[in-house]
Write a protein that holds these residues in place. Structure first.
Motif, mmCIF file in Angstrom:
data_model
loop_
_atom_site.group_PDB
_atom_site.id
_atom_site.type_symbol
_atom_site.label_atom_id
_atom_site.label_comp_id
_atom_site.label_asym_id
_atom_site.label_seq_id
_atom_site.Cartn_x
_atom_site.Cartn_y
_atom_site.Cartn_z
ATOM 1 N N GLU A 52 -8.091 -5.350 12.090
ATOM 2 C CA GLU A 52 -6.687 -4.981 12.301
ATOM 3 C C GLU A 52 -5.897 -5.047 10.994
ATOM 4 N N GLN A 53 -6.085 -6.148 10.281
ATOM 5 C CA GLN A 53 -5.282 -6.344 9.067
ATOM 6 C C GLN A 53 -5.674 -5.367 7.956
ATOM 7 N N THR A 54 -6.977 -5.070 7.855
ATOM 8 C CA THR A 54 -7.417 -4.147 6.807
ATOM 9 C C THR A 54 -6.856 -2.744 7.058
ATOM 10 N N LEU A 55 -6.949 -2.281 8.293
ATOM 11 C CA LEU A 55 -6.450 -0.935 8.603
ATOM 12 C C LEU A 55 -4.938 -0.846 8.412
ATOM 13 N N GLN A 56 -4.204 -1.896 8.800
ATOM 14 C CA GLN A 56 -2.755 -1.879 8.608
ATOM 15 C C GLN A 56 -2.403 -1.944 7.112
ATOM 16 N N THR A 57 -3.195 -2.711 6.370
ATOM 17 C CA THR A 57 -2.956 -2.787 4.922
ATOM 18 C C THR A 57 -3.166 -1.417 4.283
ATOM 19 N N PHE A 58 -4.238 -0.722 4.655
ATOM 20 C CA PHE A 58 -4.452 0.641 4.152
ATOM 21 C C PHE A 58 -3.254 1.533 4.511
ATOM 22 N N ALA A 59 -2.781 1.434 5.747
ATOM 23 C CA ALA A 59 -1.640 2.258 6.170
ATOM 24 C C ALA A 59 -0.405 1.940 5.321
ATOM 25 N N ASN A 60 -0.222 0.666 5.026
ATOM 26 C CA ASN A 60 0.945 0.271 4.228
ATOM 27 C C ASN A 60 0.847 0.769 2.782
ATOM 28 N N VAL A 61 -0.373 0.709 2.218
ATOM 29 C CA VAL A 61 -0.567 1.252 0.867
ATOM 30 C C VAL A 61 -0.327 2.761 0.874
ATOM 31 N N LYS A 62 -0.895 3.438 1.870
ATOM 32 C CA LYS A 62 -0.784 4.903 1.948
ATOM 33 C C LYS A 62 0.673 5.351 2.059
ATOM 34 N N ALA A 63 1.471 4.623 2.853
ATOM 35 C CA ALA A 63 2.888 4.990 3.015
ATOM 36 C C ALA A 63 3.624 4.936 1.684
ATOM 37 N N ILE A 64 3.271 3.964 0.847
ATOM 38 C CA ILE A 64 3.924 3.843 -0.462
ATOM 39 C C ILE A 64 3.472 4.965 -1.386
ATOM 40 N N LEU A 65 2.169 5.252 -1.363
ATOM 41 C CA LEU A 65 1.665 6.368 -2.167
ATOM 42 C C LEU A 65 2.407 7.649 -1.795
ATOM 43 N N GLU A 66 2.512 7.914 -0.490
ATOM 44 C CA GLU A 66 3.123 9.175 -0.049
ATOM 45 C C GLU A 66 4.606 9.220 -0.358
ATOM 46 N N GLU A 67 5.292 8.089 -0.149
ATOM 47 C CA GLU A 67 6.728 8.035 -0.485
ATOM 48 C C GLU A 67 6.950 8.308 -1.987
ATOM 49 N N GLY A 68 5.939 7.970 -2.783
ATOM 50 C CA GLY A 68 6.050 8.188 -4.230
ATOM 51 C C GLY A 68 5.450 9.508 -4.679
ATOM 52 N N GLY A 69 5.061 10.343 -3.728
ATOM 53 C CA GLY A 69 4.556 11.664 -4.075
ATOM 54 C C GLY A 69 3.080 11.690 -4.444
ATOM 55 N N ALA A 70 2.369 10.639 -4.078
ATOM 56 C CA ALA A 70 0.945 10.554 -4.418
ATOM 57 C C ALA A 70 0.100 10.508 -3.147
ATOM 58 N N SER A 71 -1.213 10.491 -3.331
ATOM 59 C CA SER A 71 -2.133 10.364 -2.202
ATOM 60 C C SER A 71 -3.302 9.482 -2.641
ATOM 61 N N TRP A 72 -4.195 9.186 -1.717
ATOM 62 C CA TRP A 72 -5.379 8.382 -2.059
ATOM 63 C C TRP A 72 -6.147 8.994 -3.223
ATOM 64 N N ASP A 73 -6.137 10.327 -3.320
ATOM 65 C CA ASP A 73 -6.880 10.976 -4.397
ATOM 66 C C ASP A 73 -6.380 10.594 -5.786
#
Lengths: 136, 136, 136
Positions: free
Chosen positions: B55-76
């Motif tokens: 649960e915590q790992t998946l939510q942590t990934f989601a939280n990182v991803k939201a910041i990347l996207e808000e900043g105009g970036a992606s996992w790539d």
């Protein structure tokens, strides 16, 4: 637009998950956490080069260096090294090995910055190092 | 001169001090250490999404991803992920979750570099991840 | 081709190995892990400014700031701060000191990202901080 390129020296063991030993994009090269695993042997699990701090530190440096070189960089390009040790009592010996290694490498320019902290590592591993390099 | 911009997704809990969940300047985006807190609810203290590593790992990934996207970036665009676990025994399970997550995300380019070490975290938290991205 | 330059403020103690307190190359400045050592006195071993978290945190900030300034940067350029504490119980107090310090510094722009984890440090040290800055 610069391409992101994975750096995976042939000598390195396969990472335990879908990440790369190193990544370069533009003039930035990031080396993933390296440990003292000896060169990969097909069909064998990753194995530390030996039990001692000296053996593992020197192999870890070699593993970092291989990634830098595969990515077109050298020690001179390294801005930051993060050293993870498992035991505060290893600090002085690691510094001796570190100094002797970089003297032997003939490092001419200003050395990198460094942070050393004490953490847990998988059983049998005494040191892990990652590095950030800026090229050009 | 490029502006430094704080990245603070609306879903994220308020940081416990005056720092940002993410910062972008030029083509560099730094994601602060994320944990498995569920989306912020006004008037409620930050709460982990659940007690399990999954649960915590998946939510942590989601939280990182939201910041990347808000900043105009992606996992790539991610060059480096730092994974902090509290227990060496969690490594294999974290890697399984990690691999399945990035396969589901359809990550095409070379994955990021990664360092995993074992540290102390606040009570109830099993994983923390931060990330460095280079855009463009 | 930009030169890599070591940053070694005169007030700082000599590093315990061949690394630099800070390094700048192009617009990137990396500050090595700083602790609460008081300004160097010739012939004396590095000594923490005091035993308390408050004393050591403020001295650590001062040591980071001196490196930023020697390298032509300021707190406004910092993208990421990594805070290493030895005790989870110190988190709230560190945040209070952190907030008061940056308020007093008059930090106007978006603050940096931050990761805090709990690790081992050499005896007597309660906090270590390193920082990544992007200038211009």
């Amino acid at each position: 637009m610069s391409d992101k390129t994975a750096i995976t020296p042939a000598t390195h063991t396969t990472p335990p998950a879908k990440f790369s030993h190193g990544v370069r994009k533009g003039n930035i090269l990031q080396v993933a956490g390296q440990v003292g695993f000896k060169p990969a042997v097909e069909g064998e699990a990753p194995t530390p080069v030996g039990p001692t701090l000296r053996e593992q530190t020197l192999q870890t440096f070699a593993n970092v260096k291989a990634i830098l070189e595969e990515g077109g960089a050298s020690w001179d390009d390294v801005m930051m090294m993060r050293v993870y040790l498992t035991d505060v009592a290893h600090f002085a010996e690691m510094n001796e090995i570190y100094n002797a290694y970089f003297e032997a490498e003939g490092l001419k320019e200003a050395p990198a910055a460094r942070t050393t902290v004490y953490v847990g590592l998988p059983p049998g591993l005494l040191i892990e190092i990652d590095a950030l390099a800026v090229l050009g």
